[in-house]
Design a protein around this motif. Structure first.
Motif, mmCIF file in Angstrom:
data_model
loop_
_atom_site.group_PDB
_atom_site.id
_atom_site.type_symbol
_atom_site.label_atom_id
_atom_site.label_comp_id
_atom_site.label_asym_id
_atom_site.label_seq_id
_atom_site.Cartn_x
_atom_site.Cartn_y
_atom_site.Cartn_z
ATOM 1 N N LEU A 409 29.907 2.393 93.812
ATOM 2 C CA LEU A 409 28.489 2.583 93.469
ATOM 3 C C LEU A 409 27.584 2.306 94.657
ATOM 4 C CD1 LEU A 409 26.333 3.194 91.420
ATOM 5 C CD2 LEU A 409 26.420 0.784 90.716
ATOM 6 N N CYS A 410 27.944 1.397 95.479
ATOM 7 C CA CYS A 410 27.103 1.052 96.624
ATOM 8 C C CYS A 410 26.948 2.240 97.568
ATOM 9 C CB CYS A 410 27.696 -0.137 97.389
ATOM 10 S SG CYS A 410 27.633 -1.692 96.459
ATOM 11 N N SER A 411 28.042 2.994 97.723
ATOM 12 C CA SER A 411 27.947 4.153 98.614
ATOM 13 C C SER A 411 26.983 5.188 98.049
ATOM 14 C CB SER A 411 29.331 4.764 98.823
ATOM 15 O OG SER A 411 29.859 5.225 97.594
ATOM 16 N N THR A 412 26.894 5.297 96.699
ATOM 17 C CA THR A 412 25.957 6.225 96.085
ATOM 18 C C THR A 412 24.524 5.815 96.380
ATOM 19 O OG1 THR A 412 27.536 6.616 94.308
ATOM 20 C CG2 THR A 412 25.270 7.300 93.917
ATOM 21 N N LEU A 413 24.259 4.515 96.261
ATOM 22 C CA LEU A 413 22.919 4.033 96.554
ATOM 23 C C LEU A 413 22.563 4.261 98.023
ATOM 24 C CD1 LEU A 413 22.975 0.727 94.486
ATOM 25 C CD2 LEU A 413 21.926 2.912 93.883
ATOM 26 N N CYS A 414 23.527 4.079 98.884
ATOM 27 C CA CYS A 414 23.297 4.352 100.300
ATOM 28 C C CYS A 414 23.010 5.835 100.530
ATOM 29 C CB CYS A 414 24.511 3.920 101.121
ATOM 30 S SG CYS A 414 24.759 2.125 101.163
ATOM 31 N N VAL A 434 12.824 14.186 93.307
ATOM 32 C CA VAL A 434 13.295 14.032 91.922
ATOM 33 C C VAL A 434 14.601 14.791 91.723
ATOM 34 C CG1 VAL A 434 12.730 14.429 89.492
ATOM 35 C CG2 VAL A 434 10.934 13.745 91.094
ATOM 36 N N TYR A 435 14.664 16.046 92.189
ATOM 37 C CA TYR A 435 15.857 16.862 91.987
ATOM 38 C C TYR A 435 17.082 16.263 92.678
ATOM 39 C CZ TYR A 435 12.299 20.323 90.750
ATOM 40 O OH TYR A 435 11.229 20.975 90.182
ATOM 41 N N CYS A 436 16.877 15.737 93.862
ATOM 42 C CA CYS A 436 18.014 15.254 94.646
ATOM 43 C C CYS A 436 18.436 13.839 94.272
ATOM 44 C CB CYS A 436 17.683 15.309 96.138
ATOM 45 S SG CYS A 436 17.472 16.991 96.767
ATOM 46 N N LEU A 437 17.510 13.035 93.789
ATOM 47 C CA LEU A 437 17.828 11.630 93.511
ATOM 48 C C LEU A 437 18.118 11.360 92.040
ATOM 49 C CD1 LEU A 437 15.178 9.885 95.802
ATOM 50 C CD2 LEU A 437 17.579 10.360 96.297
ATOM 51 N N LEU A 438 17.706 12.269 91.166
ATOM 52 C CA LEU A 438 17.934 12.051 89.733
ATOM 53 C C LEU A 438 19.413 11.893 89.378
ATOM 54 C CD1 LEU A 438 16.739 11.845 86.880
ATOM 55 C CD2 LEU A 438 16.904 14.341 86.722
ATOM 56 N N PRO A 439 20.335 12.658 89.998
ATOM 57 C CA PRO A 439 21.749 12.475 89.642
ATOM 58 C C PRO A 439 22.288 11.069 89.904
ATOM 59 C CG PRO A 439 21.452 14.541 90.809
ATOM 60 C CD PRO A 439 20.162 13.820 90.914
ATOM 61 N N VAL A 440 21.630 10.287 90.759
ATOM 62 C CA VAL A 440 22.137 8.932 91.054
ATOM 63 C C VAL A 440 22.169 8.071 89.799
ATOM 64 C CG1 VAL A 440 21.751 6.829 92.377
ATOM 65 C CG2 VAL A 440 21.437 9.059 93.463
ATOM 66 N N PRO A 441 21.048 7.876 89.090
ATOM 67 C CA PRO A 441 21.127 7.064 87.866
ATOM 68 C C PRO A 441 21.947 7.721 86.759
ATOM 69 C CG PRO A 441 18.934 8.035 88.099
ATOM 70 C CD PRO A 441 19.650 8.277 89.379
ATOM 71 N N VAL A 442 21.964 9.075 86.753
ATOM 72 C CA VAL A 442 22.745 9.763 85.712
ATOM 73 C C VAL A 442 24.229 9.465 85.879
ATOM 74 C CG1 VAL A 442 23.434 12.013 84.819
ATOM 75 C CG2 VAL A 442 21.038 11.590 85.371
ATOM 76 N N TRP A 443 24.736 9.608 87.101
ATOM 77 C CA TRP A 443 26.150 9.316 87.330
ATOM 78 C C TRP A 443 26.449 7.827 87.196
ATOM 79 C CZ3 TRP A 443 30.199 12.246 87.109
ATOM 80 C CH2 TRP A 443 30.071 13.623 87.314
ATOM 81 N N TYR A 444 25.492 7.011 87.493
ATOM 82 C CA TYR A 444 25.673 5.568 87.290
ATOM 83 C C TYR A 444 25.882 5.256 85.812
ATOM 84 C CZ TYR A 444 24.618 0.581 87.059
ATOM 85 O OH TYR A 444 24.670 -0.769 86.796
#
Length: 842
Positions: A409-414, A434-444
């Motif tokens: 998960l840390c690599s995703t945040l990075c 929004v388009y590029c960063l939204l998948p981060v919390p979704v996959w989390y």
């Protein structure tokens, strides 16, 4: 609390997905920063009179009547003796705003306008009016302000009548055109006593614009073949004749006035417009006066193979067809003003009666003006191409990082931080973040639920492989069938025919024959509606009355099932009101005030009355069905009025037959329908786990939702809107109120299906969140199909159709989330008008 968070997060994600296509596919094609260009030679005309007969079809003007005589003798004389004529070919959407924009600004509807307002183009644009020295306009308040708003210097002067005069129930809508002609005459008379105004009128490069709405209004109210429509054409003809006489007398017959007579769009035989039928896209064009080629006799056959020349008895006169946007550069050339900066029209030289040098200069000016747009557009395309490549790179990089995030998960945040910095250095718009960063919390969130997903897979691993595979194939086929139904409504008929076989294939028929037969009959009856025409239907108030009777019959079945005795009579009244209103309008007596009051009260109480009834399942569903059907009847003009009763009957059978399905599956804790109360909280201990059959229930729900939307039409087609549907509520043109009423008409079948699904969720003792998640998965799979089918090139109709399909599916997903809350309140809450005080005794 977790359910609320789930709802809000899901809503946010789908809203972002919904908005993304406007950034990906739809940006305004209009460019700015070009220099204006005009011919340096003296113009042949000092002033231009533009007359637009809104809603006038080409054949209504050109075609002789049954006796062989013309309906417009003066304009016929213009064709035969004075000027040039042809057909102006419009483009979809054949509506007033885009039609006038094409005529006066020279470009077709901005594709980014699909989600914008009704009356004004969303992007500022140049026009012939703006380039003129002065422009005086008379006509509709829906059209004129659009061109005055963007004009510089305040030289566009508008004179409009009150919007209340645009009444479809008016005894004589041609009065709108008479008002315009009278105001024009009064204006010229007042100028003789106003030296300042007279000085302005004596200048060159002036434009006089007369917008005539009477023909369009009569066409909507009475149809284009009606006596009212054709008499209005004759009135316009005599009005134009008088107008020309007054103009020539006012300017002392100086021969410096050019005249253009045309229309913004046509109209279908059933009184609508908006699509691409030839009756909507073929409009008349007559040009005469200063600088215009006179009538030309042609002995040889002309190169037109549509048969109209023979039908119109004009085969001996040269016909000069143009695209609608070509009229703007023609008007600019006649009075010597710069061609509108965003014009894509090509100057029709055949209409000009000038020197070859002037024609050459005009063509050169037209070419340079278009070239200027390409130069600016080319520079912008370089920037846009770079942005697209950047987004593609970011998306590829993004996906890679997200899959890595499953392990770390840390690599995703990075990665999110790096993407944010990367977008910042590129000065990307906020929506790109929004388009590029939204998948981060979704996959989390997916990672957090990984254990649950593993347990779910293990729980179904014991099921027979052939059964799981069969369900997968059926669901896939079902989703594809729904996707194809957006293009061919008949697929819904095939789907309903297949659904009618469910009791036979599942074995329910042997245990509940009456309910199974009712299911088959209900499916087959509902299957007839997608086969009915969406447009072109003549009003048939007798069908509305039959729908009211059918509603009472279904109500009796509901009440018999619930062991009740009384039958409400609200539907009787609402079936009578359309008949009474139609009769009054036919006699030109206007909309009866009593009918209007009844209609608005019925509409206002449609969501309140159910809250006053008992929350017992059948009683509450009956109350909802009656109030919504009553409103639907008031908004109906023909066979579509039968749709809610038939749909409600099938929903009633669905609720009952699901009970038999639970019994055949041996699910414990089966409830009797007569004992179920919506207001009772579901016992959490009795909520069961998902079963494969719940996928079938969710699919049925999605299928019925799509059927509810497309069953009697398609709101994605502008042409399917009939103004007569709202005549019980209002007859004065108001696009927002009329649009709102039609939207509510579309929503009523949605609410009926949603309340049914709420009932099934209660009776099957399954978590609403679980069932709704399956529905969202099915809807999102459909949306994914349409996302890749969206196109940003081709005709406006193709673009609009592709985007409307995606918007409908995404809106449906978002809308169902909101509607689920509304239907939960509508079914489980009760309002008591009078509360009884409790007495306490010692």
């Amino acid at each position: 609390m977790r359910m609320i968070v789930f709802f809000l997060v899901g809503l946010l994600v789908h809203v972002v997905f919904f908005m993304s296509i406007f950034d990906i596919y739809f940006t305004s094609p209009l460019v700015h920063g070009m220099a204006p260009h005009a011919s340096p030679l003296p113009a042949p005309a000092s002033r231009l009179v533009l007359v637009v007969a809104d809603g006038l079809r080409a054949d209504s003007l050109y075609k002789p009547d049954a006796n062989g005589s013309t309906r417009a003798p003066y304009l016929r004389n213009v064709i035969e003796e004075q000027g040039s004529w042809g057909v102006s070919h419009t483009r979809v959407p054949t509506e007033s705003r885009p039609g006038h924009v094409a005529l006066i600004a020279g470009f077709y509807e901005d594709v980014s306008a699909v989600a914008k307002g009704w009356k004004e183009n969303p992007v500022e644009f140049d026009s012939v009016f703006n380039e003129s020295r002065h422009t005086w306009c008379w006509g509709s308040p829906d059209i004129l302000p659009m061109f005055a708003k963007g004009a510089t210097g305040g030289h566009v002067h508008t004179h409009t009548y009150p919007a209340e005069r645009e009444d479809f129930a008016s005894t004589d809508a041609s009065k709108l055109d008479s008002w315009v002609f009278d105001q024009f005459k009064s204006f010229l008379l007042s100028a003789r006593e106003n030296s300042s105004l007279m000085s302005s009128l004596r200048q060159d490069q002036n434009v006089f614009f007369l917008h005539l709405l009477g023909i369009d209004t009569n066409g909507h109210a009475h149809r284009p073949q009606s006596q009212e429509y054709l008499e209005n054409v004759a009135l316009v003809d005599s009005g134009v004749k008088e107008l020309v006489s007054i103009m020539e007398d006012f300017f002392e017959n100086d021969g410096r006035t050019a005249y253009v007579f045309t229309s913004d769009h046509g109209m279908t035989d059933w009184g609508s417009h908006g699509a691409g039928h030839p009756s909507e896209t073929l409009t008349p064009l007559l040009v005469w006066g200063a600088g215009v080629q006179a009538a030309q006799r042609v002995p040889e056959p002309q190169n037109y193979h549509d048969g109209y020349l023979q039908e119109w008895k004009l085969e001996g006169l040269r016909r000069l067809d143009v695209n609608q946007a070509d009229i703007a550069p023609l008007m600019s050339s006649l009075i010597g003003v710069p061609i509108p900066l965003n014009s894509v029209g090509v100057l029709p030289l055949q209409y000009l009666n000038t020197s070859d040098v002037f024609k050459a200069e005009s063509v050169y000016t037209n070419a340079v003006q278009i070239l200027e747009q390409f130069k600016v557009q080319y520079d912008m395309e370089d920037v846009r191409t770079s942005a697209i490549l950047l987004i593609q790179y970011i998306n590829t990089y993004n996906c890679t990082q997200f899959f890595m995030a499953v392990r770390h998960l840390c690599s995703t945040l990075c990665a999110a931080l790096l993407m944010g910095l990367f977008l910042m250095t590129q000065r990307s718009p906020p929506t790109y973040y929004v388009y590029c960063l939204l998948p981060v919390p979704v996959w989390y969130s997916v990672i957090k639920e990984l254990g649950t997903l593993t347990d779910l897979v293990r729980s179904y691993s014991s099921l027979p492989l052939c059964k799981c595979l069969g369900y997968f194939v059926l669901v896939t086929f079902g989703i594809e069938l729904l996707v194809v139904s957006f293009f061919h409504r008949s697929m819904l008929t095939i789907g309903l025919a297949l659904l009618s076989l469910w009791p036979l294939l599942s074995g329910i028929y042997t245990k509940a024959r009456v309910r199974s037969v009712s299911w088959v009959v209900g499916c087959l009856c509902l299957a007839s509606f997608p086969m009915m025409p969406v447009v072109g239907r003549e009003p048939n108030v007798h069908m509305v009355t039959c729908a009211g009777i059918l509603s009472l019959f279904i109500s009796a079945c509901y009440l018999w099932s619930a062991r009740k005795r009384s039958i409400p009579h609200l539907t009787d009244l609402c079936a009578y009101v359309p008949t009474s209103t139609h009769s009054s309008l036919q006699l030109k007596q206007g909309l009866p005030l009593s009918n209007q009051i009844i209609s608005w009260i019925t509409l206002g109480s449609s969501l309140l009355v159910p809250l006053l009834s008992s929350t017992r399942l059948f009683h509450r569903l009956l109350s909802i069905f009656l109030t919504l059907t009553a409103t639907f009847l008031l908004l109906s003009t023909g066979s579509e009025a039968l749709f809610p009763p038939v749909l409600s009957w099938l929903m009633f059978v669905w609720i009952n037959i699901e009970q038999e399905a639970m019994l055949s599956q041996g699910i414990p804790g089966r409830l009797e329908l007569s004992t179920i109360d919506f207001s009772d909280n579901i016992d959490i201990t009795k909520i069961r786990q998902l079963k494969l059959d719940d996928i079938r229930r969710s699919y049925f729900f999605v299928f019925f939702i799509i059927t509810a939307f497309f069953g009697t039409g398609n709101i994605a087609s502008i042409n399917s809107f009939d103004p007569a549907s709202v005549y019980c509520f209002l007859t004065v043109f108001n696009p927002f109120i009329m649009g709102g009423l039609m939207m509510w008409k579309v929503m009523i079948p949605f609410v009926i299906v949603m309340c049914t699904f709420e009932s099934i969720q209660v009776t099957t003792q399954l978590s609403s969140r679980s069932l709704f998640l399956i529905v969202l998965v099915i809807s999102d799979l459909m949306a994914l199909h349409f996302f890749f089918l969206v196109q940003d090139n081709g005709s406006w109709l193709d673009i609009g159709t592709s985007i409307s399909h995606y918007v409908i599916v995404m809106s449906m997903t978002i809308f169902l989330m909101l509607l689920s809350l509304v239907t939960h309140v509508l079914t489980s809450r009760r309002v008591s008008l009078c509360r009884t005080r409790k007495m306490h005794f010692p």
